[in-house]
Design a protein around this motif. Structure first.
Motif, PDB file in Angstrom:
ATOM      1  N   SER A   1      73.952  42.327 -22.343  1.00  0.00           N
ATOM      2  CA  SER A   1      74.839  41.205 -22.051  1.00  0.00           C
ATOM      3  C   SER A   1      74.101  40.145 -21.243  1.00  0.00           C
ATOM      4  N   PRO A   2      74.048  38.882 -21.714  1.00  0.00           N
ATOM      5  CA  PRO A   2      73.352  37.831 -20.969  1.00  0.00           C
ATOM      6  C   PRO A   2      73.848  37.686 -19.529  1.00  0.00           C
ATOM      7  N   GLY A   3      75.159  37.839 -19.325  1.00  0.00           N
ATOM      8  CA  GLY A   3      75.702  37.706 -17.974  1.00  0.00           C
ATOM      9  C   GLY A   3      75.169  38.774 -17.036  1.00  0.00           C
ATOM     10  N   ILE A   4      75.146  40.019 -17.511  1.00  0.00           N
ATOM     11  CA  ILE A   4      74.644  41.120 -16.677  1.00  0.00           C
ATOM     12  C   ILE A   4      73.131  40.984 -16.467  1.00  0.00           C
ATOM     13  N   GLN A   5      72.417  40.566 -17.508  1.00  0.00           N
ATOM     14  CA  GLN A   5      70.971  40.367 -17.359  1.00  0.00           C
ATOM     15  C   GLN A   5      70.669  39.252 -16.353  1.00  0.00           C
ATOM     16  N   TYR A   6      71.491  38.207 -16.371  1.00  0.00           N
ATOM     17  CA  TYR A   6      71.315  37.122 -15.401  1.00  0.00           C
ATOM     18  C   TYR A   6      71.553  37.639 -13.991  1.00  0.00           C
ATOM     19  N   PHE A   7      72.501  38.564 -13.819  1.00  0.00           N
ATOM     20  CA  PHE A   7      72.713  39.214 -12.531  1.00  0.00           C
ATOM     21  C   PHE A   7      71.469  40.012 -12.132  1.00  0.00           C
ATOM     22  N   GLY A   8      70.851  40.684 -13.109  1.00  0.00           N
ATOM     23  CA  GLY A   8      69.616  41.413 -12.840  1.00  0.00           C
ATOM     24  C   GLY A   8      68.507  40.497 -12.364  1.00  0.00           C
ATOM     25  N   VAL A   9      68.455  39.291 -12.924  1.00  0.00           N
ATOM     26  CA  VAL A   9      67.475  38.296 -12.485  1.00  0.00           C
ATOM     27  C   VAL A   9      67.677  37.975 -11.006  1.00  0.00           C
ATOM     28  N   HIS A  10      68.929  37.863 -10.592  1.00  0.00           N
ATOM     29  CA  HIS A  10      69.227  37.590  -9.180  1.00  0.00           C
ATOM     30  C   HIS A  10      68.713  38.716  -8.283  1.00  0.00           C
ATOM     31  N   LEU A  11      68.972  39.964  -8.678  1.00  0.00           N
ATOM     32  CA  LEU A  11      68.506  41.100  -7.872  1.00  0.00           C
ATOM     33  C   LEU A  11      66.973  41.128  -7.798  1.00  0.00           C
ATOM     34  N   ALA A  12      66.322  40.885  -8.933  1.00  0.00           N
ATOM     35  CA  ALA A  12      64.862  40.870  -8.944  1.00  0.00           C
ATOM     36  C   ALA A  12      64.330  39.793  -8.003  1.00  0.00           C
ATOM     37  N   ALA A  13      64.927  38.600  -8.066  1.00  0.00           N
ATOM     38  CA  ALA A  13      64.480  37.502  -7.202  1.00  0.00           C
ATOM     39  C   ALA A  13      64.691  37.832  -5.731  1.00  0.00           C
TER      40      ALA A  13
ATOM     41  N   GLY B   1      66.902  45.375 -10.267  1.00  0.00           N
ATOM     42  CA  GLY B   1      67.053  44.142 -11.045  1.00  0.00           C
ATOM     43  C   GLY B   1      66.296  44.194 -12.359  1.00  0.00           C
ATOM     44  N   TYR B   2      65.055  44.685 -12.316  1.00  0.00           N
ATOM     45  CA  TYR B   2      64.263  44.785 -13.547  1.00  0.00           C
ATOM     46  C   TYR B   2      64.856  45.812 -14.508  1.00  0.00           C
ATOM     47  N   ILE B   3      65.378  46.917 -13.976  1.00  0.00           N
ATOM     48  CA  ILE B   3      66.003  47.927 -14.837  1.00  0.00           C
ATOM     49  C   ILE B   3      67.206  47.329 -15.571  1.00  0.00           C
ATOM     50  N   ILE B   4      68.025  46.544 -14.855  1.00  0.00           N
ATOM     51  CA  ILE B   4      69.170  45.875 -15.491  1.00  0.00           C
ATOM     52  C   ILE B   4      68.690  44.923 -16.586  1.00  0.00           C
ATOM     53  N   LEU B   5      67.635  44.176 -16.298  1.00  0.00           N
ATOM     54  CA  LEU B   5      67.101  43.218 -17.265  1.00  0.00           C
ATOM     55  C   LEU B   5      66.593  43.932 -18.515  1.00  0.00           C
ATOM     56  N   ILE B   6      66.029  45.131 -18.330  1.00  0.00           N
ATOM     57  CA  ILE B   6      65.457  45.887 -19.450  1.00  0.00           C
ATOM     58  C   ILE B   6      66.532  46.593 -20.278  1.00  0.00           C
ATOM     59  N   THR B   7      67.483  47.197 -19.602  1.00  0.00           N
ATOM     60  CA  THR B   7      68.414  48.104 -20.292  1.00  0.00           C
ATOM     61  C   THR B   7      69.688  47.454 -20.800  1.00  0.00           C
ATOM     62  N   CYS B   8      70.106  46.353 -20.201  1.00  0.00           N
ATOM     63  CA  CYS B   8      71.374  45.734 -20.595  1.00  0.00           C
ATOM     64  C   CYS B   8      71.164  44.706 -21.708  1.00  0.00           C
TER      65      CYS B   8
END
Length: 475
Positions: A345-357, A336-343
């Motif tokens: 797109s707000p939609g994909i980053q929001y998905f990363g937030v879900h994985l991190a949580a 989740g954090y890797i997605i938040l860092i590397t992407c």
């Protein structure tokens, strides 16, 4: 009675109708009230994140760095009073102690909405941490004198789910209460603290009549039920005995390398737990959403995390394993954090937030029950649980200070890298516990199979606790 005979008391009858009925009765008495109290506790500590994006910083003249300091000061009070609170609990009655803590922190929480400047905010946050410090380790300890070791993990998971639910309700409450801006001459962020604090005070008064006392004095159980409960506990661990507090047990806890490993494991996960919960509204707002949207968009990651906690802990309890699930949760959070860092797109980053949580909350729910299952000796266990949270919350202090304004570019890119490092550290500590406890279990099995183990009386077994050759760690 031998260990095998003792275990048969539990294993052979665990699916009896009477035991199921007894467990349900204990569950109905303990789980709803404790989960609600922890939900309120997490809500009252984390709603400052909602208040921040609703104008608190500007109105109080709090500097950007001052906000991080206010978050960190909360955990200073928490860490300082953690172990003393559980020692007091061991000497007192949880039916009085835990609701009293809730009442006091509810009053302090109301005070957060009445402060006028940064200095007052610092003081009230310290008091909030000090008054909330005893609830979590206290409840974990109470669970340990009502449930068998293998039964605790699932119950702790249900209980800890209150923290994720607090994040979900916090966003909804903050949005609705924020609409009261101007009512009574107060800002919306002030009403967030005041109304949620009043709710805590009201619930605490009701809790005095619901929170149970120690298992050997439980008034909500009949005489027959209490006898059966204590029989099950004695067959499983020391939980069914009424042990006198001894300072030597405190020394035993501090000298046990596994107790410190549990503490450092939570240290790794606590960094991400609190940095995520405090800064989630800010991170989501940073994706380009309005304040009111960010408040509401904190709901779904926390709801998903809640269901992940309950599902994962169910299977962990069913299969009686902890370490692989904790490591798996950490890996999900890292992704989740890797997605938040590397992407980008707000939609994909929001998905990363879900994985991190999902990873962060699920891992914490599993690891926080581990010492309660494996540390034997009531006073030693009380100290071990409190020490785990104390050392763990030093990680929370680090998280609050590292997620500072000077590092907030690209949705806190550098702090998110540090969060990944903390999760890798948590994986290392989980592996250490997994290996060390497995090796010790096998060593004790060999001693017993070769007939080299010394016979132990009931008194010796209780005195030795988890050092007994007949004791087995839950991996």
């Amino acid at each position: 009675m031998s260990v095998s005979e003792k275990n048969s008391v539990v294993e052979g009858d665990q699916f009896s109708v009477e035991d199921h009925r007894l467990l349900r009765k204990v569950d109905y008495r303990l789980l709803p009230v404790f989960t609600l109290l922890y939900l309120l506790s997490f809500l009252d500590r984390s709603n400052i994140g909602n208040a921040k994006i609703d104008g608190m910083i500007t109105d109080l003249g709090v500097s950007p760095a001052g906000y991080n300091t206010a978050l960190a000061i909360y955990f200073v009070g928490y860490v300082v009073f953690e172990i003393p609170a559980n020692i007091i609990l061991k000497k007192c009655n949880p039916q009085v102690w835990l609701p009293s803590l809730t009442l006091v922190w509810g009053i302090v929480s109301i005070g957060q909405g009445l402060v006028k400047n940064q200095a007052a905010l610092f003081g009230i946050r310290f008091l909030l941490g000090a008054t909330e410090a005893g609830l979590f380790p206290g409840v974990i300890y109470v669970f340990s004198v009502y449930y068998l070791r293998r039964e605790r993990s699932w119950r702790v998971g249900i209980f800890f789910g209150g923290s994720a639910l607090a994040g979900a309700f916090g966003g909804i409450f903050a949005y609705c209460i924020g609409l009261m801006n101007g009512v009574g001459g107060r800002k919306g962020w002030q009403w967030i603290f005041i109304i949620e604090g009043i709710l805590t005070v009201v619930i605490s008064l009701i809790a005095y009549s619901i929170v149970p006392t120690w298992s050997h004095e439980a008034k909500f159980l009949s005489g027959t039920e209490k006898t059966r409960l204590l029989e099950r506990l004695r067959a499983d661990s020391d939980a069914g005995t009424d042990q006198v507090f001894k300072w030597s047990s405190v020394r035993d806890a501090f000298s046990d390398h596994l107790v410190w490993a549990y503490a450092f494991l939570f240290h790794g996960f606590s960094f991400v737990l609190y940095s995520l919960s405090f800064f989630l509204p800010t991170i989501i707002a940073g994706l380009g959403f309005e304040t009111w949207q960010a408040q509401l968009m904190t709901v779904t990651p926390n709801v998903v995390a809640t269901f992940s906690i309950w599902t994962t802990v169910y299977f962990s309890s069913k299969w009686n394993i902890r370490a692989p699930f904790i490591i798996g949760a950490a890996i999900v959070a890292i992704i989740g954090y890797i997605i938040l860092i590397t992407c980008t797109s707000p939609g994909i980053q929001y998905f990363g937030v879900h994985l991190a949580a999902v990873g962060v909350y699920t891992g914490n729910s599993l690891l926080l029950s581990w010492p309660g299952e494996n540390v034997s000796g009531q006073a030693k266990r009380a100290v071990a649980v409190a020490l785990q949270v104390s050392i763990g919350d030093i990680g929370a202090i680090a998280g609050c200070l590292i997620y500072r304004p000077t590092l907030d570019s690209h949705l806190y890119r550098k702090p998110n890298f540090i969060a990944i490092g903390y999760l890798l550290f948590a994986i290392m500590m989980t592996t250490y516990l997994w290996v060390m406890m497995s090796v010790e279990n096998r060593r004790r099995d060999r001693l017993l199979s070769k007939g080299e183990a010394k016979e132990e009386t009931e008194e010796e077994r209780i005195r030795l606790g988890d050092r007994s050759v007949r004791y087995r760690y839950q991996i």
